[in-house]
Design a protein around this motif. Sequence first.
Motif, short mmCIF file in Angstrom:
data_model
loop_
_atom_site.label_atom_id
_atom_site.label_comp_id
_atom_site.label_asym_id
_atom_site.label_seq_id
_atom_site.Cartn_x
_atom_site.Cartn_y
_atom_site.Cartn_z
N ARG A 41 4.92 6.61 -2.65
CA ARG A 41 5.59 6.50 -1.35
C ARG A 41 4.83 5.41 -0.60
NH1 ARG A 41 10.24 8.15 1.25
NH2 ARG A 41 9.85 8.31 3.44
N THR A 42 5.48 4.24 -0.42
CA THR A 42 4.81 3.12 0.23
C THR A 42 4.63 3.40 1.72
OG1 THR A 42 6.85 1.94 0.70
CG2 THR A 42 5.79 1.49 -1.43
N ASP A 43 3.71 2.67 2.34
CA ASP A 43 3.46 2.86 3.76
C ASP A 43 4.68 2.48 4.61
OD1 ASP A 43 0.98 3.75 3.10
OD2 ASP A 43 -0.10 1.99 3.82
N ASP A 44 5.57 1.63 4.05
CA ASP A 44 6.77 1.28 4.81
C ASP A 44 7.96 2.19 4.49
OD1 ASP A 44 7.51 0.32 2.33
OD2 ASP A 44 7.69 -1.77 2.94
N ALA A 80 -4.28 6.38 5.18
CA ALA A 80 -3.70 5.68 6.33
C ALA A 80 -4.12 6.39 7.61
CB ALA A 80 -2.18 5.63 6.22
N PRO A 81 -4.46 5.63 8.64
CA PRO A 81 -4.84 6.28 9.89
C PRO A 81 -3.65 7.05 10.45
CG PRO A 81 -4.59 3.90 10.20
CD PRO A 81 -4.46 4.19 8.73
N ALA A 82 -3.96 8.19 11.02
CA ALA A 82 -2.90 9.02 11.59
C ALA A 82 -2.33 8.32 12.82
CB ALA A 82 -3.44 10.39 11.96
N THR A 102 0.85 -1.19 0.00
CA THR A 102 0.00 0.00 0.00
C THR A 102 0.88 1.23 0.00
OG1 THR A 102 -0.14 -0.08 2.41
CG2 THR A 102 -1.97 -1.07 1.19
N GLY A 103 0.36 2.29 -0.59
CA GLY A 103 1.12 3.53 -0.65
C GLY A 103 0.30 4.66 -1.23
N THR A 104 0.85 5.86 -1.16
CA THR A 104 0.18 7.06 -1.64
C THR A 104 0.92 7.60 -2.86
OG1 THR A 104 -0.50 7.56 0.61
CG2 THR A 104 -0.61 9.36 -0.98
N VAL A 105 0.17 7.95 -3.89
CA VAL A 105 0.75 8.47 -5.12
C VAL A 105 1.25 9.90 -4.87
CG1 VAL A 105 0.28 9.09 -7.52
CG2 VAL A 105 -0.72 7.02 -6.55
#
Length: 177
Positions: free
Chosen positions: A67-70, A125-127, A51-54
């Motif tokens: 940018r992936t969540d990790d 993604a939850p803060a 998962t990630g955000t463009v």
Amino acid sequence: MPPLAVPLLAVLALLAPTSAASGTSAAIGTTIPSTRTSCVPDPLRSAHAFTGTVASTSADGRVAQVRTDDGRDVQVAGSPNPRPNTATSVDRSYATGTRYEFHPLNPAGPHEDTLCTATREVAAAPAVPPEPPATTVSAGAFVTALVALGVVVLVGTAAAFLVPSRRRRNRRRRRRA
């Protein structure tokens, strides 16, 4: 009619519905994908999902910098042919700032993705609240701080007693002289 005209007309007749369904634009030379794709009924789930955000897009939104969540920065190509002004029926486009669950076809970047994969938009993604600063102090640092505090207290106490007594001595000596 010449003998070559009949097969040529048959080919043109077969291509005409495809071009109309996919929205060919002769003015700019691009093809807009149709709503029908050549995918299997169930989207492909990947063993390499993430998962990630463009962060940004290029090639008409079909190539995404993610940018992936990790914390990794990866590139995802949502088309088998991601060049500008080209399109296929399985192209996937991405929106900047949107978070996705990606199901790429390959394990390493640049990741390949199409409408045939199970890639989907997901909620942000939850803060995560920031972790409080570390308040633990090592035993050695604690002992050092206590010793330093003790020295300061002793020096301060000694100064408090010595300074007034010297003044008294000096006053006595002046009176005698």
